[in-house]
Write a protein that holds these residues in place. Structure first.
Motif, PDB file in Angstrom:
ATOM      1  N   SER A  35      33.661  29.084 -11.618  1.00 47.68           N
ATOM      2  CA  SER A  35      33.266  28.836 -10.238  1.00 47.68           C
ATOM      3  C   SER A  35      34.426  28.237  -9.451  1.00 47.68           C
ATOM      4  O   SER A  35      35.325  27.632 -10.024  1.00 47.68           O
ATOM      5  CB  SER A  35      32.090  27.855 -10.190  1.00 47.68           C
ATOM      6  OG  SER A  35      30.954  28.358 -10.841  1.00 47.68           O
ATOM      7  N   TRP A  36      34.340  28.421  -8.155  1.00 47.64           N
ATOM      8  CA  TRP A  36      35.195  27.706  -7.215  1.00 47.64           C
ATOM      9  C   TRP A  36      34.295  26.796  -6.377  1.00 47.64           C
ATOM     10  O   TRP A  36      33.252  27.237  -5.871  1.00 47.64           O
ATOM     11  CB  TRP A  36      35.945  28.665  -6.303  1.00 47.64           C
ATOM     12  CG  TRP A  36      37.069  29.386  -6.966  1.00 47.64           C
ATOM     13  CD1 TRP A  36      37.029  30.625  -7.541  1.00 47.64           C
ATOM     14  CD2 TRP A  36      38.400  28.911  -7.142  1.00 47.64           C
ATOM     15  NE1 TRP A  36      38.256  30.954  -8.057  1.00 47.64           N
ATOM     16  CE2 TRP A  36      39.120  29.917  -7.827  1.00 47.64           C
ATOM     17  CE3 TRP A  36      39.074  27.734  -6.788  1.00 47.64           C
ATOM     18  CZ2 TRP A  36      40.477  29.780  -8.164  1.00 47.64           C
ATOM     19  CZ3 TRP A  36      40.413  27.600  -7.123  1.00 47.64           C
ATOM     20  CH2 TRP A  36      41.104  28.609  -7.798  1.00 47.64           C
ATOM     21  N   TYR A  37      34.735  25.556  -6.263  1.00 46.34           N
ATOM     22  CA  TYR A  37      34.098  24.580  -5.404  1.00 46.34           C
ATOM     23  C   TYR A  37      35.121  24.140  -4.365  1.00 46.34           C
ATOM     24  O   TYR A  37      36.322  24.349  -4.519  1.00 46.34           O
ATOM     25  CB  TYR A  37      33.663  23.344  -6.200  1.00 46.34           C
ATOM     26  CG  TYR A  37      32.469  23.536  -7.093  1.00 46.34           C
ATOM     27  CD1 TYR A  37      32.582  24.204  -8.309  1.00 46.34           C
ATOM     28  CD2 TYR A  37      31.226  23.017  -6.750  1.00 46.34           C
ATOM     29  CE1 TYR A  37      31.478  24.367  -9.138  1.00 46.34           C
ATOM     30  CE2 TYR A  37      30.116  23.166  -7.576  1.00 46.34           C
ATOM     31  CZ  TYR A  37      30.254  23.835  -8.776  1.00 46.34           C
ATOM     32  OH  TYR A  37      29.163  23.998  -9.594  1.00 46.34           O
ATOM     33  N   ARG A  38      34.628  23.480  -3.331  1.00 43.75           N
ATOM     34  CA  ARG A  38      35.542  22.892  -2.353  1.00 43.75           C
ATOM     35  C   ARG A  38      34.951  21.584  -1.828  1.00 43.75           C
ATOM     36  O   ARG A  38      33.734  21.384  -1.839  1.00 43.75           O
ATOM     37  CB  ARG A  38      35.833  23.845  -1.205  1.00 43.75           C
ATOM     38  CG  ARG A  38      34.647  24.155  -0.297  1.00 43.75           C
ATOM     39  CD  ARG A  38      35.027  25.212   0.726  1.00 43.75           C
ATOM     40  NE  ARG A  38      33.931  25.517   1.636  1.00 43.75           N
ATOM     41  CZ  ARG A  38      33.973  26.490   2.542  1.00 43.75           C
ATOM     42  NH1 ARG A  38      35.067  27.252   2.669  1.00 43.75           N
ATOM     43  NH2 ARG A  38      32.929  26.695   3.330  1.00 43.75           N
ATOM     44  N   GLN A  39      35.869  20.727  -1.388  1.00 43.76           N
ATOM     45  CA  GLN A  39      35.455  19.457  -0.828  1.00 43.76           C
ATOM     46  C   GLN A  39      36.341  19.140   0.362  1.00 43.76           C
ATOM     47  O   GLN A  39      37.560  18.987   0.218  1.00 43.76           O
ATOM     48  CB  GLN A  39      35.521  18.331  -1.860  1.00 43.76           C
ATOM     49  CG  GLN A  39      34.934  17.023  -1.362  1.00 43.76           C
ATOM     50  CD  GLN A  39      34.707  16.035  -2.475  1.00 43.76           C
ATOM     51  OE1 GLN A  39      35.297  16.112  -3.556  1.00 43.76           O
ATOM     52  NE2 GLN A  39      33.828  15.071  -2.231  1.00 43.76           N
ATOM     53  N   ALA A  40      35.705  19.050   1.509  1.00 36.92           N
ATOM     54  CA  ALA A  40      36.402  18.685   2.734  1.00 36.92           C
ATOM     55  C   ALA A  40      36.324  17.167   2.915  1.00 36.92           C
ATOM     56  O   ALA A  40      35.421  16.517   2.380  1.00 36.92           O
ATOM     57  CB  ALA A  40      35.771  19.388   3.930  1.00 36.92           C
ATOM     58  N   PRO A  41      37.259  16.599   3.679  1.00 34.61           N
ATOM     59  CA  PRO A  41      37.241  15.146   3.883  1.00 34.61           C
ATOM     60  C   PRO A  41      35.907  14.671   4.446  1.00 34.61           C
ATOM     61  O   PRO A  41      35.382  15.236   5.413  1.00 34.61           O
ATOM     62  CB  PRO A  41      38.372  14.936   4.889  1.00 34.61           C
ATOM     63  CG  PRO A  41      39.283  16.085   4.688  1.00 34.61           C
ATOM     64  CD  PRO A  41      38.405  17.245   4.331  1.00 34.61           C
ATOM     65  N   GLY A  42      35.351  13.651   3.797  1.00 35.79           N
ATOM     66  CA  GLY A  42      34.105  13.074   4.266  1.00 35.79           C
ATOM     67  C   GLY A  42      32.872  13.873   3.942  1.00 35.79           C
ATOM     68  O   GLY A  42      31.766  13.516   4.374  1.00 35.79           O
ATOM     69  N   LYS A  43      33.035  14.955   3.173  1.00 40.31           N
ATOM     70  CA  LYS A  43      31.887  15.802   2.828  1.00 40.31           C
ATOM     71  C   LYS A  43      31.722  15.883   1.316  1.00 40.31           C
ATOM     72  O   LYS A  43      32.645  15.596   0.556  1.00 40.31           O
ATOM     73  CB  LYS A  43      32.066  17.207   3.410  1.00 40.31           C
ATOM     74  CG  LYS A  43      32.071  17.245   4.926  1.00 40.31           C
ATOM     75  CD  LYS A  43      32.043  18.667   5.424  1.00 40.31           C
ATOM     76  CE  LYS A  43      31.952  18.710   6.951  1.00 40.31           C
ATOM     77  NZ  LYS A  43      31.900  20.112   7.454  1.00 40.31           N
ATOM     78  N   GLU A  44      30.539  16.296   0.907  1.00 35.86           N
ATOM     79  CA  GLU A  44      30.269  16.465  -0.515  1.00 35.86           C
ATOM     80  C   GLU A  44      30.914  17.754  -1.026  1.00 35.86           C
ATOM     81  O   GLU A  44      31.141  18.692  -0.266  1.00 35.86           O
ATOM     82  CB  GLU A  44      28.759  16.502  -0.765  1.00 35.86           C
ATOM     83  CG  GLU A  44      28.057  15.194  -0.477  1.00 35.86           C
ATOM     84  CD  GLU A  44      26.593  15.218  -0.879  1.00 35.86           C
ATOM     85  OE1 GLU A  44      25.948  14.168  -0.793  1.00 35.86           O
ATOM     86  OE2 GLU A  44      26.107  16.290  -1.280  1.00 35.86           O
ATOM     87  N   ARG A  45      31.179  17.772  -2.307  1.00 36.04           N
ATOM     88  CA  ARG A  45      31.708  18.986  -2.920  1.00 36.04           C
ATOM     89  C   ARG A  45      30.641  20.064  -2.874  1.00 36.04           C
ATOM     90  O   ARG A  45      29.467  19.808  -3.151  1.00 36.04           O
ATOM     91  CB  ARG A  45      32.116  18.699  -4.367  1.00 36.04           C
ATOM     92  CG  ARG A  45      32.871  19.824  -5.027  1.00 36.04           C
ATOM     93  CD  ARG A  45      33.410  19.399  -6.386  1.00 36.04           C
ATOM     94  NE  ARG A  45      34.392  18.314  -6.280  1.00 36.04           N
ATOM     95  CZ  ARG A  45      35.131  17.904  -7.304  1.00 36.04           C
ATOM     96  NH1 ARG A  45      35.013  18.482  -8.497  1.00 36.04           N
ATOM     97  NH2 ARG A  45      35.977  16.910  -7.150  1.00 36.04           N
ATOM     98  N   GLU A  46      31.054  21.275  -2.512  1.00 38.08           N
ATOM     99  CA  GLU A  46      30.093  22.364  -2.413  1.00 38.08           C
ATOM    100  C   GLU A  46      30.562  23.556  -3.242  1.00 38.08           C
ATOM    101  O   GLU A  46      31.768  23.808  -3.371  1.00 38.08           O
ATOM    102  CB  GLU A  46      29.873  22.801  -0.962  1.00 38.08           C
ATOM    103  CG  GLU A  46      31.073  23.404  -0.279  1.00 38.08           C
ATOM    104  CD  GLU A  46      30.744  24.066   1.050  1.00 38.08           C
ATOM    105  OE1 GLU A  46      29.564  24.433   1.270  1.00 38.08           O
ATOM    106  OE2 GLU A  46      31.667  24.231   1.867  1.00 38.08           O
ATOM    107  N   LEU A  47      29.589  24.284  -3.763  1.00 37.78           N
ATOM    108  CA  LEU A  47      29.867  25.481  -4.533  1.00 37.78           C
ATOM    109  C   LEU A  47      30.224  26.620  -3.586  1.00 37.78           C
ATOM    110  O   LEU A  47      29.489  26.906  -2.645  1.00 37.78           O
ATOM    111  CB  LEU A  47      28.644  25.856  -5.371  1.00 37.78           C
ATOM    112  CG  LEU A  47      28.732  27.134  -6.197  1.00 37.78           C
ATOM    113  CD1 LEU A  47      29.832  27.030  -7.235  1.00 37.78           C
ATOM    114  CD2 LEU A  47      27.390  27.401  -6.878  1.00 37.78           C
ATOM    115  N   VAL A  48      31.344  27.269  -3.858  1.00 37.51           N
ATOM    116  CA  VAL A  48      31.809  28.369  -3.034  1.00 37.51           C
ATOM    117  C   VAL A  48      31.428  29.718  -3.644  1.00 37.51           C
ATOM    118  O   VAL A  48      30.884  30.585  -2.964  1.00 37.51           O
ATOM    119  CB  VAL A  48      33.332  28.303  -2.839  1.00 37.51           C
ATOM    120  CG1 VAL A  48      33.843  29.520  -2.071  1.00 37.51           C
ATOM    121  CG2 VAL A  48      33.723  27.017  -2.125  1.00 37.51           C
TER     122      VAL A  48
END
Length: 116
Positions: A35-48
């Protein structure tokens, strides 16, 4: 020693493309869904996106569907994320993850910044 090493991040203009790679070692890659996940500043990690162990099927977050493509090469122990038509909201640290039964492995992440 298990390793997941992401690469390919960087600065890209809106509407542009980028391909991320994640090289795996230390475990039987072909057993694991990736899987690829991403996390933007101030946000929770999300599944991409997620791809099954032999690449037969993939699933995507609604926010990237039609723009991103996940793929894998089990001969090279590598998973990819092709990002197209990127938007500023795609800016985040992108992580790859391997999962098999109750075992999870994570990479250290690669920064993707979408900006003009």
């Amino acid at each position: 020693q298990v390793q997941l090493v992401e690469s390919g991040g960087g600065l890209v203009q809106p509407g542009g493309s980028l391909r991320l790679s994640c090289a795996a070692s230390g475990f039987t890659f072909s057993w694991y869904a990736m899987s690829w996940y991403r996390q933007a500043p101030g946000k929770e990690r999300e599944l991409v996106a997620t791809i099954t162990n032999i690449g037969r099927s993939a699933n995507y977050a609604d926010s990237v569907k039609g723009r991103f493509t996940i793929s894998r090469d089990n001969a090279k122990n590598t998973v990819y994320l092709q990002m197209s038509s990127v938007k500023p909201e795609d800016t985040a640290v992108y992580y790859c993850s391997a999962r098999w039964r109750n075992t999870d492995y994570w990479g250290q992440g690669t920064q993707v910044t979408v900006s003009s």
